[in-house]
Design a protein around this motif. Structure first.
Motif, PDB file in Angstrom:
ATOM      1  N   LEU A   1       0.813  -1.207   0.000  1.00  0.00           N
ATOM      2  CA  LEU A   1       0.000   0.000   0.000  1.00  0.00           C
ATOM      3  C   LEU A   1       0.856   1.270   0.000  1.00  0.00           C
ATOM      4  O   LEU A   1       0.449   2.312  -0.523  1.00  0.00           O
ATOM      5  N   MET A   2       2.032   1.184   0.586  1.00  0.00           N
ATOM      6  CA  MET A   2       2.910   2.346   0.716  1.00  0.00           C
ATOM      7  C   MET A   2       3.833   2.521  -0.486  1.00  0.00           C
ATOM      8  O   MET A   2       4.515   3.552  -0.623  1.00  0.00           O
ATOM      9  N   ALA A   3       3.888   1.547  -1.372  1.00  0.00           N
ATOM     10  CA  ALA A   3       4.878   1.509  -2.458  1.00  0.00           C
ATOM     11  C   ALA A   3       4.978   2.805  -3.260  1.00  0.00           C
ATOM     12  O   ALA A   3       6.089   3.266  -3.559  1.00  0.00           O
ATOM     13  N   PRO A   4       3.866   3.470  -3.636  1.00  0.00           N
ATOM     14  CA  PRO A   4       4.012   4.697  -4.443  1.00  0.00           C
ATOM     15  C   PRO A   4       4.731   5.828  -3.708  1.00  0.00           C
ATOM     16  O   PRO A   4       5.258   6.747  -4.337  1.00  0.00           O
TER      17      PRO A   4
ATOM     18  N   PHE B   1       1.516   7.874   4.738  1.00  0.00           N
ATOM     19  CA  PHE B   1       2.151   7.055   5.758  1.00  0.00           C
ATOM     20  C   PHE B   1       1.144   6.317   6.646  1.00  0.00           C
ATOM     21  O   PHE B   1       1.072   5.096   6.635  1.00  0.00           O
ATOM     22  N   VAL B   2       0.360   7.043   7.411  1.00  0.00           N
ATOM     23  CA  VAL B   2      -0.447   6.350   8.408  1.00  0.00           C
ATOM     24  C   VAL B   2      -1.580   5.532   7.771  1.00  0.00           C
ATOM     25  O   VAL B   2      -1.911   4.443   8.270  1.00  0.00           O
ATOM     26  N   ARG B   3      -2.165   6.009   6.691  1.00  0.00           N
ATOM     27  CA  ARG B   3      -3.223   5.220   6.055  1.00  0.00           C
ATOM     28  C   ARG B   3      -2.700   3.879   5.532  1.00  0.00           C
ATOM     29  O   ARG B   3      -3.305   2.818   5.804  1.00  0.00           O
ATOM     30  N   PRO B   4      -1.575   3.849   4.817  1.00  0.00           N
ATOM     31  CA  PRO B   4      -1.044   2.527   4.428  1.00  0.00           C
ATOM     32  C   PRO B   4      -0.667   1.656   5.621  1.00  0.00           C
ATOM     33  O   PRO B   4      -0.678   0.425   5.510  1.00  0.00           O
ATOM     34  N   CYS B   5      -0.356   2.281   6.754  1.00  0.00           N
ATOM     35  CA  CYS B   5       0.007   1.494   7.937  1.00  0.00           C
ATOM     36  C   CYS B   5      -1.196   0.810   8.564  1.00  0.00           C
ATOM     37  O   CYS B   5      -1.077  -0.316   9.080  1.00  0.00           O
ATOM     38  N   ILE B   6      -2.346   1.472   8.584  1.00  0.00           N
ATOM     39  CA  ILE B   6      -3.498   0.902   9.303  1.00  0.00           C
ATOM     40  C   ILE B   6      -4.542   0.261   8.385  1.00  0.00           C
ATOM     41  O   ILE B   6      -5.360  -0.531   8.852  1.00  0.00           O
ATOM     42  N   ASP B   7      -4.505   0.567   7.105  1.00  0.00           N
ATOM     43  CA  ASP B   7      -5.538   0.034   6.217  1.00  0.00           C
ATOM     44  C   ASP B   7      -5.554  -1.490   6.090  1.00  0.00           C
ATOM     45  O   ASP B   7      -6.605  -2.061   5.777  1.00  0.00           O
TER      46      ASP B   7
END
Length: 607
Positions: free
Chosen positions: A356-359, A406-412
């Motif tokens: 999710l964080m790749a981009p 950052f935080v959205r890819p961490c918790i999604d």
């Protein structure tokens, strides 16, 4: 003139977060436990960078405000008992702190004279010498040259010596407000003023310097951060006291503590503090170099220990400078992982977050996934069976760590993650905050405008030492002891934690980490010397070894072996991604590692 007796100096603060009550406690109890001078340290590499950022941002108050919390209730007693006070709390605005303190004194009608010292702010001088190609400003931790540093300096602060404090006290100042003087400079300055020493009294200066090192971290000398801490519980570890150093005309030093306090001053607690932050057998200060090869502590009576064996040598022509760069930004987020298959669970959540964080990852300067803790076999409660999975990132711009990046890819991934997937619900750390890169180098003392300002408006230049000595960049080091003893000669062994019989203490200086080990008995020292080679320490560090140079020194009078781990701490306290941001837990990690411990030593009791 001060009376012809030893000066009594009390260390009332070791950091911005030290107990605020100490100065009041020590000053108010003067009739029962007299103090001549109170000294305190309110500056560190951590808050130096933060206050530099405050000043760079144009904020009004860039001094250390926690000092005022300690000072305010103590002022009436400082005035009543004529106690002198010298502190390094000015941070990045010493003059403003002076004005605030002077105003407090006048408002209370106390009649105290306040002075302040400047000269530690040296960015203009560093930039000028860089521009003129006079100095490459090599980083003393990493060897990097400042011109190759990828960050833009916004502030530079030099470590000043104690002779500005000397002159302030000679001119009648009661309170001396300093910016970045060295941690020991207030003790050096107070001792020189009291005894009338000169710059050529090197042995006396060196002893005052080491006394300052022992007392500048307040309760550390009395049992704080001490690996033998379990012995302190019956000595009231809820009320650990503060060190008082008594320094005679000849430079003899006795360390004690304030009356009716807990903890203890012992050979072991002082050895612990002595080994903290030193860099080897040569201990440098702007005013003197302390030669430490023969240092010992001598027990005199309960809570009274004498310092022995310190020798003085000329100071170096340079002093340390800390350079702060424009801020980068950091964000972190935590998951709780419990029970079985921890490594598989961490692999699962990390891979999901990375997708999710790749981009956004290319815009990060750093991204780490850390598993903190471990699960014991057959745990008896859920907390002990839970580890902290930490995701931490840094970037040059705040927007690169915005919530959607950052935080959205961490918790999604929460609905598709490992069994029991539970994120920490406090996400305040997950939003970008400023962190400051820090660079440590040297500047000639002759380039510094060290200046004292008195309350009447008078100012005077404090000249640098006229006699100095250039020392090698690397201290004398020995990878193994000179006369090792074969380890099998110590008899039968069992696998046990090193800390079963070995004390240790560690700490940070820039990105370097130092760690010292010592034992309680003379015959154990031959074993410790032979066991702790540089190669053995690299192996003992295991996955924590970062590949840097390991320097090794011995202090036979303390039954100690000391190591300097070069560039071990990921850029230092101001910007590291490590949870051991002060290097203090390196020693405790190494003490829990298993080694072959001679059985005969175990019969003496464990630490």
């Amino acid at each position: 003139m001060p009376p012809n007796r030893p000066i009594r100096i009390a260390g009332c603060s070791g950091s911005t977060t030290d107990r605020r009550t100490a100065m009041h406690l020590l000053a108010s109890n003067h009739p029962n436990d007299p103090i001549d001078v109170l000294v305190g340290d309110w500056m560190s590499e951590g808050n130096m960078t933060v206050r530099a950022g405050t000043k760079f941002a144009g904020a009004v108050d860039a001094y250390e405000p926690t000092f005022l919390e300690a000072l305010d209730p103590a002022l009436p007693y400082i005035a009543k008992y004529r106690i002198k006070l010298a502190v390094n709390a000015g941070a990045a605005d010493t003059r403003k702190l002076y004005e605030v303190v002077k105003g407090m004194v006048e408002k209370k009608g106390l009649g105290l004279k306040v002075a302040w010292i400047e000269g530690d702010e040296v960015l203009d001088k560093v930039v000028e010498k860089m521009k003129n190609e006079e100095d490459a400003f090599e980083n003393i931790c990493t060897g990097e040259k400042l011109g190759d540093w990828e960050f833009k300096p916004i502030y530079a602060q030099a470590y000043l010596g104690g002779f500005g404090i000397v002159k302030a006290l000679e001119k009648g100042a009661d309170i001396v407000i300093c910016g970045r003087v060295s941690d020991a400079s207030p003790v050096i300055g107070a001792s020189v003023w009291w005894h009338g020493w000169g710059r050529d009294d090197l042995d006396q200066l060196a002893n005052a310097f080491v006394a300052g090192h022992l007392s500048e971290c307040s309760s550390y000398a009395v049992g704080g951060n001490y690996s033998g801490f379990k012995d302190l519980e019956p000595l009231d570890w809820t009320n650990i006291g503060y060190p008082i150093v008594e320094i005679s005309q000849s430079g003899d030093v006795v360390i004690t503590k304030n009356q009716d306090s807990g903890g203890e001053v012992s050979v072991n607690t002082l050895t612990s503090q002595f080994l903290y932050e030193i860099q080897g057998p040569w201990y440098f200060n702007s005013d003197v170099t302390a030669i430490l090869e023969d240092v010992t502590f001598e027990y005199m009576s309960a809570n009274r220990v004498a310092l022995k064996g310190v020798k003085g040598a000329l100071p170096p022509p340079t002093t340390k400078v800390g350079i702060t760069a424009k801020p980068t930004y950091q964000a972190e987020m935590h998951w709780f992982i419990t029970g079985l298959d921890i490594s598989a669970k961490t692999r699962m959540i990390e891979s999901q977050i990375r997708v999710l964080m790749a981009p956004h990852i290319p815009s990060f300067s750093r991204l780490e996934f850390q598993t903190i803790g471990s699960v014991p076999a057959n745990p008896t409660n859920q907390n002990s069976a839970t580890v902290d999975f930490r995701v931490i990132a840094q970037a040059r711009r705040a927007e690169d760590l915005a919530p959607q990046r950052f935080v959205r890819p961490c918790i999604d991934p929460i609905m598709c993650a490992y069994p029991g997937a539970t994120p920490h619900l406090d996400l305040r750390q997950a939003f970008p905050k400023e962190v400051f890169e820090y660079y440590v180098t040297l500047l000639p003392q002759a380039d510094i405008d060290h200046r004292l300002h008195l309350s009447g408006g008078e100012s005077m230049l404090i000249p640098p030492p006229s006699k100095t000595k250039v020392y090698p960049m690397q201290q004398p080091t020995q990878d193994v002891t000179v006369s090792p003893t074969a380890l099998e000669k110590f008899g039968e062994t069992i696998k046990a934690p090193l800390g079963t019989i070995v004390h240790a203490r560690s700490g940070d200086k820039g990105s370097d980490c130092n760690v010292g080990f010592w034992v309680r008995h003379a015959d154990e020292y031959a074993w410790l010397q032979s066991l702790l080679s540089a190669a053995f320490i690299r192996d003992l560090l295991a996955e924590e070894y970062k590949g840097g140079r390991v320097e090794r020194y011995e202090f036979p009078g303390l039954r100690a072996v000391h190591f300097l781990l070069k560039d071990h701490l990921d850029r230092g306290v101001s910007c590291t991604t490590s949870v051991d941001f002060l290097g203090k837990n390196c020693a405790e990690y190494l003490r829990c590692r298993f080694v072959d411990v001679p059985v005969k030593f175990l019969g003496r009791g464990r630490i």
